[in-house]
Design a protein around this motif. Sequence first.
Motif, short mmCIF file in Angstrom:
data_model
loop_
_atom_site.label_atom_id
_atom_site.label_comp_id
_atom_site.label_asym_id
_atom_site.label_seq_id
_atom_site.Cartn_x
_atom_site.Cartn_y
_atom_site.Cartn_z
N TRP A 196 0.84 -1.20 0.00
CA TRP A 196 0.00 0.00 0.00
C TRP A 196 0.87 1.24 0.00
O TRP A 196 1.86 1.32 0.74
N THR A 197 0.48 2.22 -0.82
CA THR A 197 1.21 3.50 -0.86
C THR A 197 0.20 4.65 -0.81
O THR A 197 -0.99 4.47 -1.07
N ASP A 198 0.74 5.83 -0.50
CA ASP A 198 -0.09 7.04 -0.59
C ASP A 198 -0.03 7.55 -2.04
O ASP A 198 0.65 6.95 -2.88
N PRO A 199 -0.71 8.63 -2.38
CA PRO A 199 -0.71 9.10 -3.78
C PRO A 199 0.68 9.43 -4.32
O PRO A 199 0.90 9.40 -5.54
N ARG A 200 1.63 9.73 -3.44
CA ARG A 200 2.99 10.07 -3.89
C ARG A 200 3.90 8.86 -3.93
O ARG A 200 5.09 8.99 -4.20
N GLY A 201 3.35 7.68 -3.63
CA GLY A 201 4.15 6.46 -3.72
C GLY A 201 4.87 6.06 -2.45
O GLY A 201 5.61 5.08 -2.44
N ARG A 202 4.67 6.80 -1.35
CA ARG A 202 5.30 6.44 -0.09
C ARG A 202 4.56 5.29 0.56
O ARG A 202 3.32 5.28 0.59
N VAL A 203 5.31 4.34 1.10
CA VAL A 203 4.70 3.15 1.70
C VAL A 203 3.87 3.56 2.91
O VAL A 203 4.30 4.38 3.74
N THR A 204 2.69 3.00 3.02
CA THR A 204 1.80 3.29 4.14
C THR A 204 1.10 2.01 4.56
O THR A 204 1.35 0.93 4.01
N THR A 205 0.23 2.10 5.54
CA THR A 205 -0.48 0.93 6.04
C THR A 205 -1.75 0.70 5.25
O THR A 205 -2.23 1.57 4.53
N ARG A 206 -2.30 -0.49 5.42
CA ARG A 206 -3.57 -0.83 4.77
C ARG A 206 -4.66 0.13 5.23
O ARG A 206 -4.72 0.49 6.40
N PRO A 207 -5.53 0.57 4.34
CA PRO A 207 -6.61 1.48 4.77
C PRO A 207 -7.59 0.78 5.69
O PRO A 207 -7.78 -0.44 5.62
N LEU A 208 -8.18 1.55 6.55
CA LEU A 208 -9.19 1.03 7.47
C LEU A 208 -10.41 0.58 6.67
O LEU A 208 -10.90 1.31 5.81
N ASP A 209 -10.88 -0.65 6.95
CA ASP A 209 -12.06 -1.12 6.23
C ASP A 209 -13.32 -0.85 7.04
O ASP A 209 -13.26 -0.58 8.25
N SER A 210 -14.46 -0.93 6.39
CA SER A 210 -15.73 -0.57 7.00
C SER A 210 -16.07 -1.45 8.20
O SER A 210 -16.56 -0.96 9.22
N ALA A 211 -15.81 -2.75 8.09
CA ALA A 211 -16.14 -3.67 9.19
C ALA A 211 -15.31 -3.37 10.43
O ALA A 211 -15.82 -3.39 11.56
N THR A 212 -14.02 -3.10 10.23
CA THR A 212 -13.16 -2.76 11.38
C THR A 212 -13.59 -1.45 12.01
O THR A 212 -13.60 -1.32 13.24
N ALA A 213 -13.97 -0.49 11.19
CA ALA A 213 -14.46 0.79 11.72
C ALA A 213 -15.70 0.59 12.56
O ALA A 213 -15.84 1.18 13.64
N THR A 214 -16.62 -0.27 12.10
CA THR A 214 -17.84 -0.54 12.86
C THR A 214 -17.51 -1.22 14.18
O THR A 214 -18.11 -0.90 15.22
N THR A 215 -16.56 -2.14 14.17
CA THR A 215 -16.16 -2.83 15.41
C THR A 215 -15.58 -1.83 16.41
O THR A 215 -15.92 -1.85 17.60
N HIS A 216 -14.71 -0.94 15.93
CA HIS A 216 -14.12 0.07 16.82
C HIS A 216 -15.20 1.00 17.37
O HIS A 216 -15.15 1.40 18.55
N ALA A 217 -16.17 1.35 16.54
CA ALA A 217 -17.25 2.23 16.99
C ALA A 217 -18.09 1.55 18.06
O ALA A 217 -18.49 2.18 19.05
N ALA A 218 -18.38 0.26 17.86
CA ALA A 218 -19.16 -0.48 18.86
C ALA A 218 -18.42 -0.56 20.19
O ALA A 218 -19.02 -0.40 21.26
#
Length: 201
Positions: A128-150
């Motif tokens: 995974w990279t950002d728009p400039r090509g720098r390595v970054t982490t996997r984006p947060l997915d919807s299911a994980t966001a819902t779990t964190h919100a709960a």
Amino acid sequence: MRALSGLWRWRHNPLRRATDLAEAWLALVALLLIAVAAPVTGWLAGRAAQDSLQRSARQQQHARHLVTATVVRELGGTLPEADPESASARESHSRVLAYWRAPDGSRRHGPVLADLKSPQPGDHFRLWTDPRGRVTTRPLDSATATTHAALAGLGAALLAAALVETGRRVTVWRLVRRRYARWDQAWERAGPDWGKADTSS
């Protein structure tokens, strides 16, 4: 629940004191707050967290790109910015020198973690990279966001209930101290005459 223990003071009793009735009212209010206000607080906090996390997940999914990288050579040791997902995930990855194309088409290279057990020059893997090509982490997915919100909502509800119960206990403690102070004053008024045969004369 300790809040229920104060409800017995509702009973009609000629020995019931004003502080007993105050404790009963306090127990009832605390019970209602824990039963109604704590869940509502948790729901509101969870809803706010859900909105914020889902917005963040959408932004990350839009801004982060999965690209194909090519191994140049394997490197020893670990990256200083190790993959934060888990220790087992880090152990299953290899540290390699690789190159890849950024979303804008520019060529990038550097040390990264590859999900390859025995990387060889020329092997391909995804990162995974950002728009400039720098390595970054996997984006947060919807299911994980819902779990964190709960979890945030549950935590807020438990915190609200704990604050109500703490407030009830502190108030009861102050009422008991006041009651003991009044008893001490009554004993002082009785003074040394307490227990003598002629105290009623």
